[in-house]
Design a protein around this motif. Structure first.
Motif, PDB file in Angstrom:
ATOM      1  N   LYS A  11     -62.816 -36.530  -9.562  1.00 42.91           N
ATOM      2  CA  LYS A  11     -63.914 -35.636  -9.968  1.00 42.91           C
ATOM      3  C   LYS A  11     -64.626 -36.083 -11.241  1.00 42.91           C
TER       4      LYS A  11
ATOM      5  N   LYS B 281     -60.070 -36.307  -2.232  1.00 45.53           N
ATOM      6  CA  LYS B 281     -60.411 -34.994  -2.777  1.00 45.53           C
ATOM      7  C   LYS B 281     -60.662 -35.134  -4.271  1.00 45.53           C
ATOM      8  N   LYS B 282     -61.398 -34.164  -4.847  1.00 49.33           N
ATOM      9  CA  LYS B 282     -61.829 -34.353  -6.239  1.00 49.33           C
ATOM     10  C   LYS B 282     -60.671 -34.330  -7.234  1.00 49.33           C
ATOM     11  N   THR B 283     -59.564 -33.708  -6.872  1.00 55.28           N
ATOM     12  CA  THR B 283     -58.422 -33.678  -7.788  1.00 55.28           C
ATOM     13  C   THR B 283     -57.487 -34.881  -7.606  1.00 55.28           C
TER      14      THR B 283
ATOM     15  N   ILE C  87     -64.121 -34.804  -0.244  1.00 52.99           N
ATOM     16  CA  ILE C  87     -64.252 -33.659   0.662  1.00 52.99           C
ATOM     17  C   ILE C  87     -63.512 -32.420   0.161  1.00 52.99           C
ATOM     18  N   HIS C  88     -63.954 -31.287   0.721  1.00 51.90           N
ATOM     19  CA  HIS C  88     -63.286 -30.016   0.463  1.00 51.90           C
ATOM     20  C   HIS C  88     -63.026 -29.389   1.828  1.00 51.90           C
ATOM     21  N   GLU C  89     -61.747 -29.178   2.138  1.00 51.89           N
ATOM     22  CA  GLU C  89     -61.397 -28.609   3.440  1.00 51.89           C
ATOM     23  C   GLU C  89     -61.429 -27.093   3.401  1.00 51.89           C
ATOM     24  N   THR C  90     -62.134 -26.491   4.375  1.00 52.06           N
ATOM     25  CA  THR C  90     -62.139 -25.036   4.496  1.00 52.06           C
ATOM     26  C   THR C  90     -61.706 -24.698   5.927  1.00 52.06           C
TER      27      THR C  90
ATOM     28  N   ILE D 287     -64.753 -29.619   7.342  1.00 53.55           N
ATOM     29  CA  ILE D 287     -64.679 -30.519   6.193  1.00 53.55           C
ATOM     30  C   ILE D 287     -66.047 -30.646   5.540  1.00 53.55           C
ATOM     31  N   GLU D 288     -66.146 -30.132   4.325  1.00 50.10           N
ATOM     32  CA  GLU D 288     -67.388 -30.109   3.559  1.00 50.10           C
ATOM     33  C   GLU D 288     -67.395 -31.338   2.640  1.00 50.10           C
TER      34      GLU D 288
ATOM     35  N   VAL E  47     -68.334 -32.976  -0.858  1.00 52.17           N
ATOM     36  CA  VAL E  47     -68.704 -32.562  -2.211  1.00 52.17           C
ATOM     37  C   VAL E  47     -69.037 -33.737  -3.138  1.00 52.17           C
TER      38      VAL E  47
END
Ligand code: ADP
Length: 151
Positions: free
Chosen positions: A20, A97-99, A120-123, A127-128, A130
């Motif tokens: 990030k 992922k950002k982290t 990406i951010h999984e919801t 998969i979004e 970011v």
């Protein structure tokens, strides 16, 4: 600083680098965009990789410069082929992922021999996308590490 002390702290700050803190903005196109328009888009946005999404903005694929070049030297009509025909698609996309630790993401870039990863951010809806993590971001992190430690 003794040499040894400096090395310990460089290692520590290297392990603390996160995706990030170095990621870029993603450039996203629709899976129905034509190959021709994707080429124009890649030039205008000045990126080497486009991420392809469906109508719900979920990650479906990746388009690289060579994916577009390969199609361009074929005999197909670039104005009629949608990018989803030629993209690399899920589930074969490598992402982060950002982290995530930057080192882990950098290893993925090298092991899979690609220029960038979608961040990406999984919801529960999918998969979004970011962010975008490129080899340039890794190079920037490398320099920032040197600057932090006056190297
Ligand atoms: P180029 O093809 O321009 O050299 P890359 O090395 O990034 O650029 O891409 C090589 C191939 O891998 C292309 O077919 C591309 O679609 C695919 N690719 C790129 N990034 C990824 C990724 N994160 N995950 C899976 N495949 C990818």
């Amino acid at each position: 600083y003794s040499g040894k002390k400096t090395m310990t702290s460089v290692t520590e700050s290297m392990m603390n680098l996160k995706v990030k803190d170095f990621q870029s903005l993603p450039v996203v196109v629709s899976e129905n965009m034509t190959v021709y328009d994707a080429i124009v888009h890649m030039f205008l946005e000045d990126v080497g990789t486009l991420f392809v999404v469906d109508e719900n903005s979920n990650l479906q694929g990746v388009l690289s410069r060579k994916d577009l070049l390969r199609t361009s030297i074929g005999s197909q009509d670039l104005n009629t082929i949608p990018v989803h025909i030629i993209m690399t698609r899920m589930p074969n996309i490598v992402y982060c992922k950002k982290t995530d630790s930057l080192i882990v993401a950098a290893k993925k870039l090298i092991e899979r021999q690609v220029d960038s990863l979608p961040v990406i951010h999984e919801t529960d809806k999918g998969i979004e996308i970011v962010g975008r993590l490129t080899k340039t971001n890794i190079t920037r992190a490398f320099i920032s590490l040197a600057e932090t430690h006056d190297l």
